[in-house]
Design an enzyme around this catalytic site. Structure first.
Site, PDB file in Angstrom:
ATOM      1  N   HIS A 198      -3.095  -5.196   1.853  1.00 44.07           N
ATOM      2  CA  HIS A 198      -2.363  -5.439   3.105  1.00 44.07           C
ATOM      3  C   HIS A 198      -2.443  -6.901   3.541  1.00 44.07           C
ATOM      4  CE1 HIS A 198      -2.011  -1.139   4.251  1.00 44.07           C
ATOM      5  NE2 HIS A 198      -3.164  -1.005   3.659  1.00 44.07           N
ATOM      6  N   GLU A 212      -0.616  -8.305   5.502  1.00 44.64           N
ATOM      7  CA  GLU A 212      -0.159  -8.347   6.900  1.00 44.64           C
ATOM      8  C   GLU A 212      -1.296  -8.205   7.903  1.00 44.64           C
ATOM      9  OE1 GLU A 212       0.347  -5.931   4.750  1.00 44.64           O
ATOM     10  OE2 GLU A 212       0.080  -3.975   5.690  1.00 44.64           O
ATOM     11  N   CYS A 243       0.817  -1.210   0.000  1.00 44.09           N
ATOM     12  CA  CYS A 243       0.000   0.000   0.000  1.00 44.09           C
ATOM     13  C   CYS A 243       0.862   1.276   0.000  1.00 44.09           C
ATOM     14  CB  CYS A 243      -0.997  -0.061   1.159  1.00 44.09           C
ATOM     15  SG  CYS A 243      -2.396   1.023   0.887  1.00 44.09           S
TER      16      CYS A 243
HETATM   17  N1  GLN Z   1      -3.355   6.395   0.895  1.00 44.05           N
HETATM   18  C1  GLN Z   1      -2.166   6.087   1.621  1.00 44.05           C
HETATM   19  C2  GLN Z   1      -0.950   6.822   1.057  1.00 44.05           C
HETATM   20  O1  GLN Z   1      -1.031   7.578   0.149  1.00 44.05           O
HETATM   21  C3  GLN Z   1      -1.870   4.613   1.626  1.00 44.05           C
HETATM   22  C4  GLN Z   1      -2.896   3.892   2.464  1.00 44.05           C
HETATM   23  C5  GLN Z   1      -2.413   2.619   3.095  1.00 44.05           C
HETATM   24  O2  GLN Z   1      -1.218   2.325   3.197  1.00 44.05           O
HETATM   25  N2  GLN Z   1      -3.351   1.878   3.591  1.00 44.05           N
HETATM   26  O3  GLN Z   1       0.100   6.644   1.581  1.00 44.05           O
END
Ligand code: GLN
Length: 222
Positions: A201, A203, A79
Site C-alpha cells: 500500500h 498510499e 493489495c
Molecule cells: N486480504 C484482502 C483481500 O483479499 C486484501 C487486503 C488489503 O487490501 N490490505 O482482499
C-alpha cells in the site's frame, strides 16, 4: 489535468485520492458505470477484494469495468486491487451460497490471497522497485531509493504470463517462509501494458513514486 477515478465501493479510497492529487492529477470517486466515462485511468484501492467484487456487481459497475480494462483503460490496483486485476485467484473465497469471488481481470497472473499470513502477520519492509529511477521529474538518486512497503493481509503473485513484467519481489521470512525453499522470494509488484499492481500500500506511507509511475504510464512516458 488527468482525470483518474478511484473505485469507491470499499477500501482506502481517500488515501489513493490524496496520492493522486499530490501527483497533480484530478481524482474522482467512481461507484457507477457512467462514472467510468471520460476517465484517463482508474485506481482499485486496498481493502477487501470479496466486498469490492460483490458491491461492484451489485452496483452494475463490474461488467463495464471489465470491458474498459479490455479496451485499454490504465488501471493501478494495490493489495485487494491487485487481486481484482488478476485473471486468476489461486484460492478464491466462496460465500455461503457457494458463489466464488470474481475479479475484473486484465493481468495474466495467478495471485494468492492473504498469502503472507493473517492480519497479525502484516509487516513492513524496504523493497527495490524497478523503473522508478527513470521516472520523469524524479531525480535518479531519489528514484533508486528503496520503497518502504506496508503489507496488510497481502496477496502475492504466484505465477505470471509472458507479457507481465516483475517490478518488485520480497524475500520470505516468518510463517510464510516455513513451507518454502530457503531464500524463496515472491513477486509483489507487476506491470502489464497499462496495468500496474502492487501487493502493498504505497498510499498509506506517503510514498508517492508508485502513483507517479502510474501517472507517467497513463501519459505514455513510462
Ligand atoms: N486480504 C484482502 C483481500 O483479499 C486484501 C487486503 C488489503 O487490501 N490490505 O482482499
Amino acid at each position: 489535468m488527468l482525470k483518474i477515478g478511484v473505485l469507491a465501493l470499499q477500501g482506502d479510497v481517500r488515501e489513493h485520492a490524496a496520492a493522486l492529487a499530490a501527483g497533480g492529477a484530478d481524482p474522482v470517486p467512481v461507484r457507477r458505470a457512467e462514472e467510468l466515462e471520460g476517465l484517463d485511468g482508474l485506481v482499485l484501492p486496498g481493502g477487501e477484494s470479496t466486498a469490492i467484487d460483490k458491491l461492484a456487481r451489485a452496483f452494475g459497475v463490474a461488467e463495464p469495468l471489465r470491458r474498459r480494462i479490455g479496451e485499454g483503460l490504465p488501471v493501478y490496483g494495490s493489495c485487494a486491487g491487485m487481486i481484482l486485476l488478476a485473471n486468476t485467484i489461486a484460492d478464491p473465497a466462496t460465500d455461503r451460497a457457494g458463489n466464488r469471488q470474481q475479479t475484473f481481470g486484465g493481468i495474466d497472473m495467478v495471485v494468492r490471497r492473504n498469502a503472507f499470513g493473517r492480519q497479525v502477520d502484516s509487516f513492513e519492509t524496504d523493497l527495490r522497485f524497478a523503473g522508478l529511477e527513470k521516472l520523469p521529474g524524479v531525480a535518479p538518486d531519489a528514484g533508486a531509493a528503496p520503497v518502504h512497503a506496508v503489507f496488510i493481509r497481502a496477496p502475492w503473485v504466484e505465477s505470471i504470463g509472458p507479457d507481465v513484467e516483475v517490478l518488485a519481489s520480497v524475500g520470505l521470512s516468518g510463517p510464510s517462509a516455513a513451507a518454502q525453499a530457503p531464500g524463496a522470494a515472491r513477486i509483489v509488484a507487476v506491470r502489464s501494458g497499462k496495468l500496474l499492481a502492487t501487493s502493498f500500500h504505497p498510499e498509506v506511507t506517503g510514498e508517492r513514486r508508485i502513483h507517479e509511475l502510474f501517472i507517467q504510464m497513463i501519459r505514455g512516458e513510462a
